[in-house]
Design a protein around this motif. Sequence first.
Motif, PDB file in Angstrom:
ATOM      1  N   ASN A 179       0.831  -1.199   0.000  1.00 42.61           N
ATOM      2  CA  ASN A 179       0.000   0.000   0.000  1.00 42.61           C
ATOM      3  C   ASN A 179       0.870   1.256   0.000  1.00 42.61           C
ATOM      4  O   ASN A 179       2.023   1.250   0.445  1.00 42.61           O
ATOM      5  N   LEU A 180       0.282   2.362  -0.464  1.00 40.23           N
ATOM      6  CA  LEU A 180       1.042   3.585  -0.696  1.00 40.23           C
ATOM      7  C   LEU A 180       1.660   4.168   0.574  1.00 40.23           C
ATOM      8  O   LEU A 180       2.868   4.470   0.599  1.00 40.23           O
ATOM      9  N   LEU A 214      10.264   5.805  -3.855  1.00 39.69           N
ATOM     10  CA  LEU A 214       8.880   5.437  -4.093  1.00 39.69           C
ATOM     11  C   LEU A 214       8.600   5.434  -5.591  1.00 39.69           C
ATOM     12  O   LEU A 214       9.002   6.369  -6.293  1.00 39.69           O
ATOM     13  N   VAL A 232       5.833   5.883  -8.403  1.00 41.38           N
ATOM     14  CA  VAL A 232       4.488   6.384  -8.685  1.00 41.38           C
ATOM     15  C   VAL A 232       4.058   5.760 -10.007  1.00 41.38           C
ATOM     16  O   VAL A 232       4.641   6.035 -11.054  1.00 41.38           O
ATOM     17  N   THR A 241      -1.969  11.414 -11.777  1.00 42.45           N
ATOM     18  CA  THR A 241      -1.766  10.237 -10.931  1.00 42.45           C
ATOM     19  C   THR A 241      -3.099   9.774 -10.354  1.00 42.45           C
ATOM     20  O   THR A 241      -4.066  10.535 -10.278  1.00 42.45           O
ATOM     21  N   VAL A 267      -2.047  10.614  -5.882  1.00 40.91           N
ATOM     22  CA  VAL A 267      -0.792  10.126  -5.296  1.00 40.91           C
ATOM     23  C   VAL A 267       0.158  11.298  -5.029  1.00 40.91           C
ATOM     24  O   VAL A 267       0.776  11.383  -3.962  1.00 40.91           O
ATOM     25  N   TYR A 324      11.086  10.038  -5.194  1.00 40.52           N
ATOM     26  CA  TYR A 324      10.153   9.199  -5.952  1.00 40.52           C
ATOM     27  C   TYR A 324      10.425   9.345  -7.440  1.00 40.52           C
ATOM     28  O   TYR A 324      11.059  10.305  -7.890  1.00 40.52           O
ATOM     29  N   ASP A 383      -4.731  -1.274 -11.347  1.00 42.44           N
ATOM     30  CA  ASP A 383      -5.056   0.041 -10.788  1.00 42.44           C
ATOM     31  C   ASP A 383      -6.155   0.716 -11.603  1.00 42.44           C
ATOM     32  O   ASP A 383      -6.110   0.738 -12.831  1.00 42.44           O
TER      33      ASP A 383
END
Length: 338
Positions: A199-200, A215, A217, A228, A272, A289, A298
């Motif tokens: 999970n984010l 991270l 994206v 996003t 995001v 990121y 998604d």
Amino acid sequence: MKILVTGGLGFIGSHTVVELQAQGYDVVVVDNLSNSTLEVLQGIEAISGIKPAFENVDLRDKSAIQRFFSAYTDIKGVIHFAASKAVGESIENPLLYYENNLSSLIYLLQQLQEKSEVSFIFSSSCTVYGQAEYMPITENAPIQEAFSPYGNTKQIGEEIIRDVAKVSGINAILLRYFNPIGAHESNMIGELPIGIPQNLVPFITQTAMGIRQQLSVFGNDYDTVDGTCVRDYIHVVDLAQAHVVALKRLLEGANEDKVEVYNVGTGKGSSVLEVINAFEKVSQQKLPYQIVARREGDITEAFANTDKVYEKLGWKASKTLEESLLSAWIWENKIRSK
């Protein structure tokens, strides 16, 4: 009144156990510790002053469930969290998800249908809507073809519950919730993924701690405010309280139908990049990121219409995205300082 919480040492389950005990319920926790630890039980006790009964049971083991209900004959309500929950993992290993999420539900319901009456809260998901045509998503939005085996297990799970409720004493509420984040204000329990986070937010906090290099994206070419994906991020304590309110409705016989459905979210979508910016603001950390290709499974956008849950249950989320992210960051710092 004795309440069974399956997956009760998991992220949402543990916070719900705390809220149940605060309302005077006698809680029994079942968990197979596949994605949790016994330390969570200590955290629950530290917060509430009560150590709930705990049984290490794998709900895929039919005989183990039978033994459990032979020992605990006075269960009046069940909140069923126990399930695998990662979209990406479910695409890579669909049979794991179908076995774990569906066989466990079936075996549990087989025991519950023997009771003259029982209240059942099902941990469902906004994934049942697929990519909804209109935002915010109401409970009347059509169920779309699932984007992942995980989402499909939630759709099928809801159908199973509806069918069983028609021919048994089971009354159920299906809570379709959006994206839970954050940690308890005591800092005694929070999200503790085993291995690489799916999970984010835990990936964000682990990246900020230097545990993850950066991270990813997944895509910046979606039809959203900044390209996003957009989701509805709800504080886990708000979500836990929704479960308690829903259970009370069933136990008091206030439900209007044998099976009721409620969205549980904040009613606000955040992209995001908006989540990343909000995290950087509250944590004072610069987050590394990179934009990478879209991820299979998604959807573009999902956030809740919460009118029904407020009208019928009197519940609404109280915590902001910033408060939720700050609590997650404080929790991450605590568990890494051990």
